[in-house]
Design a protein around this motif. Sequence first.
Motif, PDB file in Angstrom:
ATOM      1  N   ARG A  56       2.001 -28.135  19.503  1.00 55.29           N
ATOM      2  CA  ARG A  56       2.061 -26.961  18.639  1.00 55.29           C
ATOM      3  C   ARG A  56       1.374 -27.288  17.317  1.00 55.29           C
ATOM      4  O   ARG A  56       1.615 -28.333  16.717  1.00 55.29           O
ATOM      5  CB  ARG A  56       3.503 -26.562  18.355  1.00 55.29           C
ATOM      6  N   ALA A  57       0.528 -26.387  16.899  1.00 53.75           N
ATOM      7  CA  ALA A  57      -0.121 -26.515  15.596  1.00 53.75           C
ATOM      8  C   ALA A  57       0.909 -26.169  14.526  1.00 53.75           C
ATOM      9  O   ALA A  57       1.678 -25.209  14.673  1.00 53.75           O
ATOM     10  CB  ALA A  57      -1.319 -25.589  15.506  1.00 53.75           C
ATOM     11  N   LEU A  58       0.931 -26.957  13.471  1.00 54.63           N
ATOM     12  CA  LEU A  58       1.877 -26.758  12.379  1.00 54.63           C
ATOM     13  C   LEU A  58       1.114 -26.594  11.071  1.00 54.63           C
ATOM     14  O   LEU A  58       0.093 -27.241  10.857  1.00 54.63           O
ATOM     15  CB  LEU A  58       2.809 -27.971  12.269  1.00 54.63           C
ATOM     16  N   PHE A  59       1.624 -25.731  10.212  1.00 58.18           N
ATOM     17  CA  PHE A  59       1.030 -25.518   8.891  1.00 58.18           C
ATOM     18  C   PHE A  59      -0.463 -25.215   9.000  1.00 58.18           C
ATOM     19  O   PHE A  59      -1.300 -25.868   8.370  1.00 58.18           O
ATOM     20  CB  PHE A  59       1.292 -26.713   7.969  1.00 58.18           C
ATOM     21  N   GLY A  60      -0.796 -24.245   9.840  1.00 57.83           N
ATOM     22  CA  GLY A  60      -2.179 -23.810   9.985  1.00 57.83           C
ATOM     23  C   GLY A  60      -3.095 -24.849  10.597  1.00 57.83           C
ATOM     24  O   GLY A  60      -4.303 -24.814  10.387  1.00 57.83           O
ATOM     25  N   GLY A  61      -2.538 -25.796  11.355  1.00 58.06           N
ATOM     26  CA  GLY A  61      -3.338 -26.815  12.019  1.00 58.06           C
ATOM     27  C   GLY A  61      -3.443 -28.130  11.259  1.00 58.06           C
ATOM     28  O   GLY A  61      -4.138 -29.039  11.693  1.00 58.06           O
ATOM     29  N   ALA A  62      -2.737 -28.254  10.137  1.00 57.20           N
ATOM     30  CA  ALA A  62      -2.766 -29.501   9.377  1.00 57.20           C
ATOM     31  C   ALA A  62      -2.072 -30.640  10.135  1.00 57.20           C
ATOM     32  O   ALA A  62      -2.434 -31.805   9.984  1.00 57.20           O
ATOM     33  CB  ALA A  62      -2.114 -29.321   8.006  1.00 57.20           C
ATOM     34  N   PHE A  63      -1.083 -30.292  10.952  1.00 56.37           N
ATOM     35  CA  PHE A  63      -0.326 -31.251  11.748  1.00 56.37           C
ATOM     36  C   PHE A  63      -0.124 -30.666  13.132  1.00 56.37           C
ATOM     37  O   PHE A  63      -0.284 -29.461  13.346  1.00 56.37           O
ATOM     38  CB  PHE A  63       1.062 -31.519  11.141  1.00 56.37           C
ATOM     39  N   SER A  64       0.290 -31.509  14.066  1.00 57.70           N
ATOM     40  CA  SER A  64       0.694 -31.007  15.380  1.00 57.70           C
ATOM     41  C   SER A  64       1.735 -31.953  15.959  1.00 57.70           C
ATOM     42  O   SER A  64       1.818 -33.126  15.570  1.00 57.70           O
ATOM     43  CB  SER A  64      -0.499 -30.879  16.329  1.00 57.70           C
ATOM     44  N   CYS A  65       2.536 -31.426  16.863  1.00 60.55           N
ATOM     45  CA  CYS A  65       3.484 -32.241  17.617  1.00 60.55           C
ATOM     46  C   CYS A  65       3.938 -31.445  18.837  1.00 60.55           C
ATOM     47  O   CYS A  65       3.688 -30.242  18.938  1.00 60.55           O
ATOM     48  CB  CYS A  65       4.662 -32.705  16.771  1.00 60.55           C
ATOM     49  N   ILE A  66       4.590 -32.146  19.739  1.00 62.37           N
ATOM     50  CA  ILE A  66       5.125 -31.496  20.930  1.00 62.37           C
ATOM     51  C   ILE A  66       6.494 -30.925  20.598  1.00 62.37           C
ATOM     52  O   ILE A  66       7.381 -31.653  20.149  1.00 62.37           O
ATOM     53  CB  ILE A  66       5.243 -32.493  22.099  1.00 62.37           C
ATOM     54  N   ILE A  67       6.633 -29.629  20.788  1.00 61.95           N
ATOM     55  CA  ILE A  67       7.922 -28.961  20.692  1.00 61.95           C
ATOM     56  C   ILE A  67       8.029 -28.122  21.963  1.00 61.95           C
ATOM     57  O   ILE A  67       7.188 -27.246  22.188  1.00 61.95           O
ATOM     58  CB  ILE A  67       8.039 -28.075  19.436  1.00 61.95           C
ATOM     59  N   PRO A  68       9.009 -28.405  22.816  1.00 60.13           N
ATOM     60  CA  PRO A  68       9.101 -27.694  24.095  1.00 60.13           C
ATOM     61  C   PRO A  68       9.082 -26.174  23.929  1.00 60.13           C
ATOM     62  O   PRO A  68       9.549 -25.635  22.923  1.00 60.13           O
ATOM     63  CB  PRO A  68      10.437 -28.177  24.672  1.00 60.13           C
TER      64      PRO A  68
END
Length: 181
Positions: free
Chosen positions: A2-14
């Motif tokens: 999942r893209a976070l904060f407009g793509g600044a970060f990402s991680c797996i969130i089911p």
Amino acid sequence: MRALFGGAFSCIIPERFDDVSNFREVPDNQEVFSDPSRDQSVIIEILEMTKSDAEAIPYHFEDICQAANCNGIVQTVTTLTTDDILISEDNNIFASALFGQMEVGKFREKSKNLVSIYLCMVRLKQVESDILITLNNPCVVNEQSSAVKHLEKVDSYEEAMELFKLIIHDFKVLDLSIFGV
């Protein structure tokens, strides 16, 4: 991912976790996801760097407890390695994890639930910021809690820890321009 904060970060969130911003206001410095069937939430938060590396994660945990108007108990604090989280071995990044518990009422209700807090802090020293990744997992849900009406399953400590490891392991810093760099 999942893209976070407009793509600044990402991680797996089911996928079972809903993006809370789709149905309520979420502060600009947070991304919040919830699974009402397990009363779990995942919160990714950008905060100003505070305290020393060793003191920071307990400080942030205490701040979470104060915001929830409850007392928390820290069980363990660990410095993370690249085996735990795929951050670079850059000296400007430090990561640690904390496991704790708190008794807290959902939406400030009087009935208290025992909630395990799985907290990861990724410290980005070059932008003087701490990224907190928090998994809230109920251990004991009071039968008077509003969480009971949607609750289908309570994850064990082991199940929640596996989920937490999945979320933090692939956390990626993709673009520091969000910090004006």
